[in-house]
Design a protein around this motif. Structure first.
Motif, PDB file in Angstrom:
ATOM      1  N   LEU A  38       0.840  -1.200   0.000  1.00  0.00           N
ATOM      2  CA  LEU A  38       0.000   0.000   0.000  1.00  0.00           C
ATOM      3  C   LEU A  38       0.871   1.244   0.000  1.00  0.00           C
ATOM      4  O   LEU A  38       1.788   1.374   0.815  1.00  0.00           O
ATOM      5  CB  LEU A  38      -0.908   0.020   1.236  1.00  0.00           C
ATOM      6  CG  LEU A  38      -1.775   1.264   1.428  1.00  0.00           C
ATOM      7  CD1 LEU A  38      -2.789   1.393   0.291  1.00  0.00           C
ATOM      8  CD2 LEU A  38      -2.480   1.223   2.781  1.00  0.00           C
ATOM      9  N   GLY A  39       0.588   2.153  -0.911  1.00  0.00           N
ATOM     10  CA  GLY A  39       1.267   3.447  -0.935  1.00  0.00           C
ATOM     11  C   GLY A  39       0.478   4.483  -0.151  1.00  0.00           C
ATOM     12  O   GLY A  39      -0.749   4.551  -0.250  1.00  0.00           O
ATOM     13  N   LEU A 120       2.533  -4.366   3.748  1.00  0.00           N
ATOM     14  CA  LEU A 120       3.786  -3.629   3.598  1.00  0.00           C
ATOM     15  C   LEU A 120       3.428  -2.262   3.046  1.00  0.00           C
ATOM     16  O   LEU A 120       2.922  -2.155   1.925  1.00  0.00           O
ATOM     17  CB  LEU A 120       4.739  -4.357   2.644  1.00  0.00           C
ATOM     18  CG  LEU A 120       5.969  -3.569   2.177  1.00  0.00           C
ATOM     19  CD1 LEU A 120       6.867  -3.177   3.347  1.00  0.00           C
ATOM     20  CD2 LEU A 120       6.753  -4.350   1.124  1.00  0.00           C
ATOM     21  N   SER A 121       3.675  -1.218   3.841  1.00  0.00           N
ATOM     22  CA  SER A 121       3.281   0.137   3.452  1.00  0.00           C
ATOM     23  C   SER A 121       4.500   0.968   3.091  1.00  0.00           C
ATOM     24  O   SER A 121       5.541   0.877   3.750  1.00  0.00           O
ATOM     25  CB  SER A 121       2.523   0.823   4.597  1.00  0.00           C
ATOM     26  OG  SER A 121       1.410   0.052   4.992  1.00  0.00           O
ATOM     27  N   PHE A 122       4.342   1.790   2.061  1.00  0.00           N
ATOM     28  CA  PHE A 122       5.377   2.736   1.657  1.00  0.00           C
ATOM     29  C   PHE A 122       4.848   4.154   1.830  1.00  0.00           C
ATOM     30  O   PHE A 122       3.803   4.506   1.264  1.00  0.00           O
ATOM     31  CB  PHE A 122       5.786   2.517   0.195  1.00  0.00           C
ATOM     32  CG  PHE A 122       6.550   1.242  -0.050  1.00  0.00           C
ATOM     33  CD1 PHE A 122       7.734   0.985   0.619  1.00  0.00           C
ATOM     34  CD2 PHE A 122       6.088   0.303  -0.969  1.00  0.00           C
ATOM     35  CE1 PHE A 122       8.455  -0.186   0.394  1.00  0.00           C
ATOM     36  CE2 PHE A 122       6.792  -0.864  -1.207  1.00  0.00           C
ATOM     37  CZ  PHE A 122       7.984  -1.116  -0.521  1.00  0.00           C
ATOM     38  N   GLY A 123       5.564   4.969   2.641  1.00  0.00           N
ATOM     39  CA  GLY A 123       5.180   6.359   2.812  1.00  0.00           C
ATOM     40  C   GLY A 123       5.849   7.227   1.774  1.00  0.00           C
ATOM     41  O   GLY A 123       6.655   6.738   0.981  1.00  0.00           O
ATOM     42  N   GLY A 124       5.505   8.545   1.796  1.00  0.00           N
ATOM     43  CA  GLY A 124       4.810   9.218   2.860  1.00  0.00           C
ATOM     44  C   GLY A 124       5.727   9.515   4.029  1.00  0.00           C
ATOM     45  O   GLY A 124       6.766   8.902   4.231  1.00  0.00           O
ATOM     46  N   ASP A 125       5.346  10.568   4.809  1.00  0.00           N
ATOM     47  CA  ASP A 125       6.152  10.865   5.993  1.00  0.00           C
ATOM     48  C   ASP A 125       5.826   9.871   7.107  1.00  0.00           C
ATOM     49  O   ASP A 125       4.899   9.065   7.006  1.00  0.00           O
ATOM     50  CB  ASP A 125       5.999  12.332   6.414  1.00  0.00           C
ATOM     51  CG  ASP A 125       4.627  12.694   6.976  1.00  0.00           C
ATOM     52  OD1 ASP A 125       4.111  11.936   7.838  1.00  0.00           O
ATOM     53  OD2 ASP A 125       4.076  13.743   6.593  1.00  0.00           O
ATOM     54  N   HIS A 126       6.601   9.932   8.188  1.00  0.00           N
ATOM     55  CA  HIS A 126       6.572   8.872   9.188  1.00  0.00           C
ATOM     56  C   HIS A 126       5.304   8.889  10.036  1.00  0.00           C
ATOM     57  O   HIS A 126       5.002   7.909  10.725  1.00  0.00           O
ATOM     58  CB  HIS A 126       7.815   8.961  10.085  1.00  0.00           C
ATOM     59  CG  HIS A 126       8.253   7.631  10.600  1.00  0.00           C
ATOM     60  ND1 HIS A 126       9.529   7.404  11.085  1.00  0.00           N
ATOM     61  CD2 HIS A 126       7.615   6.447  10.715  1.00  0.00           C
ATOM     62  CE1 HIS A 126       9.637   6.157  11.470  1.00  0.00           C
ATOM     63  NE2 HIS A 126       8.489   5.556  11.261  1.00  0.00           N
ATOM     64  N   PHE A 127       4.539   9.957   9.973  1.00  0.00           N
ATOM     65  CA  PHE A 127       3.278   9.980  10.719  1.00  0.00           C
ATOM     66  C   PHE A 127       2.384   8.806  10.346  1.00  0.00           C
ATOM     67  O   PHE A 127       1.588   8.329  11.165  1.00  0.00           O
ATOM     68  CB  PHE A 127       2.529  11.292  10.481  1.00  0.00           C
ATOM     69  CG  PHE A 127       1.157  11.313  11.093  1.00  0.00           C
ATOM     70  CD1 PHE A 127       0.993  11.517  12.454  1.00  0.00           C
ATOM     71  CD2 PHE A 127       0.022  11.074  10.320  1.00  0.00           C
ATOM     72  CE1 PHE A 127      -0.281  11.501  13.034  1.00  0.00           C
ATOM     73  CE2 PHE A 127      -1.241  11.065  10.879  1.00  0.00           C
ATOM     74  CZ  PHE A 127      -1.396  11.282  12.243  1.00  0.00           C
ATOM     75  N   MET A 271       4.840  -3.919   8.638  1.00  0.00           N
ATOM     76  CA  MET A 271       6.106  -3.334   8.195  1.00  0.00           C
ATOM     77  C   MET A 271       5.841  -2.138   7.290  1.00  0.00           C
ATOM     78  O   MET A 271       4.880  -2.132   6.521  1.00  0.00           O
ATOM     79  CB  MET A 271       6.959  -4.382   7.479  1.00  0.00           C
ATOM     80  CG  MET A 271       6.209  -5.253   6.505  1.00  0.00           C
ATOM     81  SD  MET A 271       7.007  -6.844   6.194  1.00  0.00           S
ATOM     82  CE  MET A 271       5.629  -7.701   5.383  1.00  0.00           C
ATOM     83  N   ASP A 272       6.707  -1.152   7.424  1.00  0.00           N
ATOM     84  CA  ASP A 272       6.628  -0.003   6.526  1.00  0.00           C
ATOM     85  C   ASP A 272       8.013   0.580   6.286  1.00  0.00           C
ATOM     86  O   ASP A 272       8.938   0.385   7.078  1.00  0.00           O
ATOM     87  CB  ASP A 272       5.660   1.066   7.045  1.00  0.00           C
ATOM     88  CG  ASP A 272       6.091   1.746   8.342  1.00  0.00           C
ATOM     89  OD1 ASP A 272       7.222   2.235   8.431  1.00  0.00           O
ATOM     90  OD2 ASP A 272       5.269   1.805   9.282  1.00  0.00           O
ATOM     91  N   VAL A 273       8.138   1.283   5.154  1.00  0.00           N
ATOM     92  CA  VAL A 273       9.335   2.046   4.802  1.00  0.00           C
ATOM     93  C   VAL A 273       8.844   3.432   4.413  1.00  0.00           C
ATOM     94  O   VAL A 273       7.976   3.565   3.544  1.00  0.00           O
ATOM     95  CB  VAL A 273      10.114   1.402   3.644  1.00  0.00           C
ATOM     96  CG1 VAL A 273      11.388   2.201   3.351  1.00  0.00           C
ATOM     97  CG2 VAL A 273      10.461  -0.054   3.958  1.00  0.00           C
ATOM     98  N   ALA A 290      14.951   2.124  -0.530  1.00  0.00           N
ATOM     99  CA  ALA A 290      13.650   1.829   0.084  1.00  0.00           C
ATOM    100  C   ALA A 290      13.004   0.614  -0.554  1.00  0.00           C
ATOM    101  O   ALA A 290      12.461  -0.258   0.141  1.00  0.00           O
ATOM    102  CB  ALA A 290      12.737   3.049  -0.037  1.00  0.00           C
ATOM    103  N   ALA A 291      13.044   0.536  -1.879  1.00  0.00           N
ATOM    104  CA  ALA A 291      12.455  -0.608  -2.575  1.00  0.00           C
ATOM    105  C   ALA A 291      13.156  -1.898  -2.178  1.00  0.00           C
ATOM    106  O   ALA A 291      12.515  -2.946  -2.003  1.00  0.00           O
ATOM    107  CB  ALA A 291      12.554  -0.401  -4.088  1.00  0.00           C
TER     108      ALA A 291
END
Length: 309
Positions: A38-39, A120-127, A271-273, A290-291
């Motif tokens: 998820l982005g 598995l999420s990709f941000g975006g800022d850390h909030f 998990m997220d990056v 990141a990828a």
């Protein structure tokens, strides 16, 4: 010679692809996926340079460089032979509305996690990690947090939507067990006299081996369900310049990947990056880092959850 005209399925020749060139799936709950990507295109909580909302797209684009590998070195299995991963695209929310974003992240993530799929999420800022933790808590209960970052993000003086306050609020909400949580790569100011998390600061992390760091993580976390969050500014700006708050003296991408691999066998539930800001990147090296970290996490998750026989 076979031509396009001979093929009724033109998607074989043209398509829109997601992370690792996976076809986009906008109905992930109806899929048989093990993991959903998820982005989260959001950067309204940043206190540094903006641009993190473009991070998910940049990560997907850079991930094309990883998609050709059959077995990702040094892993000895082909990921797609053991788990199915789908990319659900980027979360849609009312533009400029942080409250709406927060609610939609939690609702979407809750549905995915409660369906038995991992996220598995990709941000975006850390909030973005705060609503993700709220969603994962509903399924897994209180979790240990393994947090890679240059900053502790435990600051109490920020606003309601602030990428430096998530891990001040998360323990107070009962989402994470601070006494089983650990932060790696920290190299900015925090109140050491009143800090709930164990810290392996960047200086110590750079002096220690990956194996030593992993041993401390394992001792701290134990067998608790574990959420892994990786702020790309944990890496030194030499390896990740494309971020909103770069801090010199960070980890190498090699050491970070070795630490992630060392988490194999632990109970990773989420998990997220985050914090990739491609406008400040050079030759896509931040997005590629990141990828690649995301891909390492997928391998660890697959092997740790008994998917690899």
């Amino acid at each position: 010679m076979t031509t396009i005209a001979d093929k009724p399925d033109y998607s074989l020749y043209s398509n829109a692809f997601g992370y690792l060139r996976l076809p986009l799936d906008f109905k992930p709950l109806e899929s048989d996926a093990d993991v959903v990507v998820l982005g989260l295109p959001f950067d309204m909580a940043t206190t540094g340079r903006s641009g993190g909302r473009m991070g998910p797209g940049a990560i997907r684009q850079a991930s094309v460089n990883l998609a050709w590998e059959e077995s990702r070195w040094p892993w000895q299995f082909k990921l797609s032979d053991h788990i199915k991963v789908v990319d659900a695209g980027d979360l849609v929310y009312d533009c400029g509305d942080s409250a709406d974003f927060t609610t939609r992240v939690e609702d979407f993530a809750t549905a995915i996690v409660e369906s038995g799929k991992a996220l598995l999420s990709f941000g975006g800022d850390h909030f973005v990690t705060l609503p993700l933790l709220r969603a994962h808590y509903k399924k897994h209960g209180k979790m240990a947090l393994v947090h890679f970052d240059a900053h502790t993000d435990t600051y109490s003086q920020g606003s309601k939507y602030d990428h430096g306050t998530m891990f001040y609020h998360a323990p107070k909400e009962g989402l994470i067990a601070a006494e089983h949580s650990i932060q790696v790569g920290i190299r900015t100011e925090y109140d050491q006299s009143n800090h709930l998390f164990e810290v392996i600061d960047a200086g110590a992390a750079n002096d220690q081996s990956a194996e030593q760091i992993v041993a401390q993580i394992r001792e701290r976390v134990g067998d608790m369900p574990m959420y892994v969050t990786f702020d790309i500014d944990c890496l030194d700006p030499a390896f990740a310049p494309g971020t909103g708050t770069p801090v010199c003296g960070g980890l190498t991408s090699d050491k970070a990947m070795k630490i992630i691999r060392g988490l194999n066998g632990m109970n990773i539930v989420g998990m997220d990056v985050v914090e990739v800001a491609p406008a400040y990147d050079s030759a896509e090296i931040t997005a590629l880092a990141a990828a690649t970290l995301g891909l390492e996490l997928l391998h660890v998750w697959a092997d740790s959850n008994g998917k690899v026989k």
